[in-house]
Design a protein around this motif. Structure first.
Motif, PDB file in Angstrom:
ATOM      1  N   TYR A  92      13.381 -12.473  10.514  1.00 47.28           N
ATOM      2  CA  TYR A  92      13.015 -11.195   9.993  1.00 47.28           C
ATOM      3  C   TYR A  92      11.559 -11.117   9.571  1.00 47.28           C
ATOM      4  CZ  TYR A  92      12.361  -7.935   5.882  1.00 47.28           C
ATOM      5  OH  TYR A  92      12.112  -6.949   5.129  1.00 47.28           O
ATOM      6  N   ILE A  93      10.788 -10.146  10.205  1.00 51.12           N
ATOM      7  CA  ILE A  93       9.129 -10.150   9.988  1.00 51.12           C
ATOM      8  C   ILE A  93       9.027  -8.710   9.164  1.00 51.12           C
ATOM      9  CG2 ILE A  93       6.956  -9.822  11.058  1.00 51.12           C
ATOM     10  CD1 ILE A  93       8.447 -11.494  13.496  1.00 51.12           C
ATOM     11  N   VAL A  94       8.181  -9.171   8.019  1.00 49.54           N
ATOM     12  CA  VAL A  94       7.608  -7.866   7.213  1.00 49.54           C
ATOM     13  C   VAL A  94       6.041  -7.699   7.773  1.00 49.54           C
ATOM     14  CG1 VAL A  94       7.194  -6.974   5.042  1.00 49.54           C
ATOM     15  CG2 VAL A  94       9.232  -8.412   5.581  1.00 49.54           C
ATOM     16  N   GLU A  95       5.594  -6.513   7.907  1.00 45.22           N
ATOM     17  CA  GLU A  95       4.430  -6.031   8.263  1.00 45.22           C
ATOM     18  C   GLU A  95       4.116  -5.428   6.964  1.00 45.22           C
ATOM     19  OE1 GLU A  95       4.153  -5.311  13.110  1.00 45.22           O
ATOM     20  OE2 GLU A  95       4.404  -3.695  11.752  1.00 45.22           O
ATOM     21  N   VAL A  96       3.073  -5.770   6.297  1.00 44.61           N
ATOM     22  CA  VAL A  96       2.513  -4.870   5.319  1.00 44.61           C
ATOM     23  C   VAL A  96       1.127  -4.136   5.657  1.00 44.61           C
ATOM     24  CG1 VAL A  96       1.335  -5.350   2.587  1.00 44.61           C
ATOM     25  CG2 VAL A  96       3.067  -7.107   3.841  1.00 44.61           C
ATOM     26  N   ALA A  97       1.425  -2.811   5.640  1.00 45.86           N
ATOM     27  CA  ALA A  97       0.595  -1.950   6.104  1.00 45.86           C
ATOM     28  C   ALA A  97      -0.445  -1.515   5.081  1.00 45.86           C
ATOM     29  CB  ALA A  97       1.360  -0.665   6.515  1.00 45.86           C
ATOM     30  N   GLY A  98      -0.287  -1.619   3.830  1.00 47.17           N
ATOM     31  CA  GLY A  98      -1.544  -1.133   3.007  1.00 47.17           C
ATOM     32  C   GLY A  98      -1.670  -2.027   1.725  1.00 47.17           C
ATOM     33  N   ASN A  99      -2.153  -1.860   0.795  1.00 44.93           N
ATOM     34  CA  ASN A  99      -2.397  -2.533  -0.567  1.00 44.93           C
ATOM     35  C   ASN A  99      -1.664  -1.578  -1.366  1.00 44.93           C
ATOM     36  OD1 ASN A  99      -3.108  -3.195  -3.069  1.00 44.93           O
ATOM     37  ND2 ASN A  99      -4.771  -4.609  -2.173  1.00 44.93           N
ATOM     38  N   TYR A 100      -0.446  -2.011  -1.670  1.00 45.52           N
ATOM     39  CA  TYR A 100       0.159  -0.961  -2.558  1.00 45.52           C
ATOM     40  C   TYR A 100      -0.083  -0.917  -3.976  1.00 45.52           C
ATOM     41  CZ  TYR A 100       3.306  -1.774   1.610  1.00 45.52           C
ATOM     42  OH  TYR A 100       3.821  -1.812   2.893  1.00 45.52           O
ATOM     43  N   ILE A 101      -0.579  -2.168  -4.449  1.00 44.91           N
ATOM     44  CA  ILE A 101      -1.071  -1.998  -5.981  1.00 44.91           C
ATOM     45  C   ILE A 101      -2.478  -1.174  -6.077  1.00 44.91           C
ATOM     46  CG2 ILE A 101      -2.034  -3.454  -7.890  1.00 44.91           C
ATOM     47  CD1 ILE A 101       1.162  -3.616  -7.183  1.00 44.91           C
ATOM     48  N   ARG A 102      -3.201  -1.510  -4.963  1.00 45.82           N
ATOM     49  CA  ARG A 102      -4.672  -0.728  -5.150  1.00 45.82           C
ATOM     50  C   ARG A 102      -4.295   0.732  -4.923  1.00 45.82           C
ATOM     51  NH1 ARG A 102      -8.681  -3.906  -1.825  1.00 45.82           N
ATOM     52  NH2 ARG A 102      -8.404  -5.090  -3.762  1.00 45.82           N
ATOM     53  N   SER A 103      -3.473   1.101  -4.152  1.00 42.43           N
ATOM     54  CA  SER A 103      -3.261   2.619  -3.857  1.00 42.43           C
ATOM     55  C   SER A 103      -2.972   3.410  -5.257  1.00 42.43           C
ATOM     56  CB  SER A 103      -2.150   2.886  -2.751  1.00 42.43           C
ATOM     57  OG  SER A 103      -0.987   2.513  -3.120  1.00 42.43           O
ATOM     58  N   TYR A 140      -5.384  -8.053   6.180  1.00 44.03           N
ATOM     59  CA  TYR A 140      -6.461  -8.964   5.753  1.00 44.03           C
ATOM     60  C   TYR A 140      -6.267  -9.885   4.513  1.00 44.03           C
ATOM     61  CZ  TYR A 140      -6.176  -5.071   2.121  1.00 44.03           C
ATOM     62  OH  TYR A 140      -5.829  -4.418   1.084  1.00 44.03           O
ATOM     63  N   GLU A 141      -6.841 -10.893   4.279  1.00 44.83           N
ATOM     64  CA  GLU A 141      -6.652 -11.874   3.355  1.00 44.83           C
ATOM     65  C   GLU A 141      -6.587 -11.101   2.012  1.00 44.83           C
ATOM     66  OE1 GLU A 141      -6.265 -15.144   3.532  1.00 44.83           O
ATOM     67  OE2 GLU A 141      -6.444 -15.247   5.695  1.00 44.83           O
ATOM     68  N   GLY A 142      -5.859 -11.653   0.971  1.00 42.69           N
ATOM     69  CA  GLY A 142      -5.711 -11.094  -0.105  1.00 42.69           C
ATOM     70  C   GLY A 142      -4.994  -9.683  -0.342  1.00 42.69           C
ATOM     71  N   GLN A 143      -4.252  -9.430   0.573  1.00 43.87           N
ATOM     72  CA  GLN A 143      -3.782  -7.888   0.686  1.00 43.87           C
ATOM     73  C   GLN A 143      -2.462  -7.892  -0.474  1.00 43.87           C
ATOM     74  OE1 GLN A 143      -2.388  -6.692   4.729  1.00 43.87           O
ATOM     75  NE2 GLN A 143      -1.831  -4.970   4.071  1.00 43.87           N
ATOM     76  N   LEU A 144      -1.967  -8.982  -0.635  1.00 43.25           N
ATOM     77  CA  LEU A 144      -0.657  -9.221  -1.441  1.00 43.25           C
ATOM     78  C   LEU A 144      -1.413  -9.316  -3.009  1.00 43.25           C
ATOM     79  CD1 LEU A 144       1.748 -11.127   0.573  1.00 43.25           C
ATOM     80  CD2 LEU A 144       1.592  -8.390   0.223  1.00 43.25           C
ATOM     81  N   VAL A 158      -2.552 -13.234   9.092  1.00 44.68           N
ATOM     82  CA  VAL A 158      -3.455 -12.322   9.154  1.00 44.68           C
ATOM     83  C   VAL A 158      -3.879 -11.798  10.529  1.00 44.68           C
ATOM     84  CG1 VAL A 158      -5.601 -11.353   8.211  1.00 44.68           C
ATOM     85  CG2 VAL A 158      -4.240 -12.919   6.728  1.00 44.68           C
ATOM     86  N   PHE A 159      -3.323 -10.531  10.806  1.00 41.65           N
ATOM     87  CA  PHE A 159      -3.341 -10.226  12.135  1.00 41.65           C
ATOM     88  C   PHE A 159      -4.260  -8.673  12.032  1.00 41.65           C
ATOM     89  CE2 PHE A 159      -2.852 -10.317  16.596  1.00 41.65           C
ATOM     90  CZ  PHE A 159      -2.726  -8.955  17.097  1.00 41.65           C
TER      91      PHE A 159
END
Length: 173
Positions: A92-103, A140-144, A158-159
């Motif tokens: 199982y792979i999860v792609e994180v598309a944005g910064n959920y906290i910052r949004s 990007y780095e720090g996205q989480l 990070v890709f």
């Protein structure tokens, strides 16, 4: 892409787009009805369930064995993807598309009740889903930052979403 082949299930908004084979890949489209093409909290969940059922149905009717389950976020498709990976026993792979906290921070002054409920849901579900993923793809780095700590850093990659198309060549198989 030398040596690679497979089936790609994708969502389309135009009924005229049909299945086609491009080199060694078969593209199988799922037409998204107009009422699901609009965005919204409930439609997003319904869209994710609709697509998951489509993937399961194609897997059964075409007798395909999938190699991996990929989710495009950590909450709607993330939770569904995790459940599907449990049933299929596939990675199982999860792609994180944005910064959920910052949004949420950006629109915090205008958040309504639904936004606040979604933020609470995302903050609870995301760490659960990310901890169970076999791999996590970030843009990007720090996205989480502020969302989740991942103990196994080797599963995080990070890709950046840019691809040099001139690197793809016809396959020999």
């Amino acid at each position: 892409m030398a040596g690679f082949s497979g089936c790609i299930l994708c969502v389309v908004y135009d009924r005229r787009l049909k299945s086609e084979v491009i080199e060694n890949f078969e593209l199988i489209p799922l037409y998204l009805p107009e009422f699901l093409q609009e965005y919204g909290e409930i439609r997003g969940v319904v869209r994710a369930i609709y697509y998951s059922l489509f993937c399961a149905w194609k897997g059964i009717t075409k007798k395909r064995k999938y190699d991996v389950c990929i989710a495009s976020d950590t909450f709607k498709t993330g939770l569904l993807g995790y459940l599907i990976s449990l049933f299929t026993r596939k990675p199982y792979i999860v792609e994180v598309a944005g910064n959920y906290i910052r949004s949420y921070d950006v629109k915090s002054s205008e958040m309504i009740l639904v936004d606040r409920l979604k933020q609470a849901f995302v903050k609870k579900i995301s760490p659960f889903v990310l901890a169970r993923a076999d791999a996590v793809k970030l843009l990007y780095e720090g996205q989480l930052d502020g969302l989740a700590e991942i103990e196994e850093q080797e599963k995080v990659r990070v890709f950046h979403d840019t691809t040099a198309l001139d690197e793809f060549h016809a396959s020999d198989t």
